[in-house]
Design a protein around this motif. Structure first.
Motif, PDB file in Angstrom:
ATOM      1  N   ARG A  21       1.128  -1.196  -0.527  1.00 43.02           N
ATOM      2  CA  ARG A  21      -0.292  -0.254   0.020  1.00 43.02           C
ATOM      3  C   ARG A  21       0.873   1.165   0.167  1.00 43.02           C
ATOM      4  O   ARG A  21       0.248   2.428  -0.359  1.00 43.02           O
ATOM      5  N   ASP A  22       1.872   1.254   0.917  1.00 46.68           N
ATOM      6  CA  ASP A  22       2.828   2.134   1.061  1.00 46.68           C
ATOM      7  C   ASP A  22       3.132   2.807  -0.438  1.00 46.68           C
ATOM      8  O   ASP A  22       4.605   4.277  -0.041  1.00 46.68           O
ATOM      9  N   SER A  25       1.520   4.602  -4.494  1.00 44.78           N
ATOM     10  CA  SER A  25       0.732   6.197  -4.356  1.00 44.78           C
ATOM     11  C   SER A  25       0.594   6.779  -5.154  1.00 44.78           C
ATOM     12  O   SER A  25      -0.525   8.062  -6.012  1.00 44.78           O
ATOM     13  N   LYS A  26       1.390   6.068  -6.684  1.00 44.00           N
ATOM     14  CA  LYS A  26       1.273   7.178  -8.044  1.00 44.00           C
ATOM     15  C   LYS A  26       0.395   6.001  -8.930  1.00 44.00           C
ATOM     16  O   LYS A  26       0.255   6.083 -10.099  1.00 44.00           O
ATOM     17  N   CYS A  49      -6.517   0.692  -2.042  1.00 47.87           N
ATOM     18  CA  CYS A  49      -5.698   1.400  -2.820  1.00 47.87           C
ATOM     19  C   CYS A  49      -6.577   3.302  -3.018  1.00 47.87           C
ATOM     20  O   CYS A  49      -6.008   3.988  -3.156  1.00 47.87           O
TER      21      CYS A  49
END
Length: 82
Positions: A21-22, A25-26, A49
């Protein structure tokens, strides 16, 4: 990630997305083949997400072999995550 042979691919995909998950971001689009189609999978992806990510199913148009360009992009990029 390695799962049991009887584990659902959809569930495995959601678990992998959650684990990464971290690093996502894109991520805007998740291209999947027809085995991942369905509202439940798309909803699970959104829960992990966020609303910005959409699930796009790459569908076959014939019963014979056909090259699905987006699928190869996904598989090639999966190597980079490691």
């Amino acid at each position: 990630m390695v799962t049991e042979a009887n584990a659902s691919e959809r569930l495995g995909a959601v678990v992998v997305l959650n684990e990464a998950r971290d690093k996502l971001s894109k991520l805007d689009v998740l291209w999947v083949y027809q085995g991942y189609s369905g509202n439940n999978f798309a909803r699970a992806v959104k829960e992990v997400c966020g609303d910005r990510v959409r699930v796009e199913v790459i569908k076959r148009t014939s019963k014979t072999f056909e090259r699905l360009p987006k699928r190869w992009i996904v598989e090639r990029n999966a190597w980079m995550v490691e």
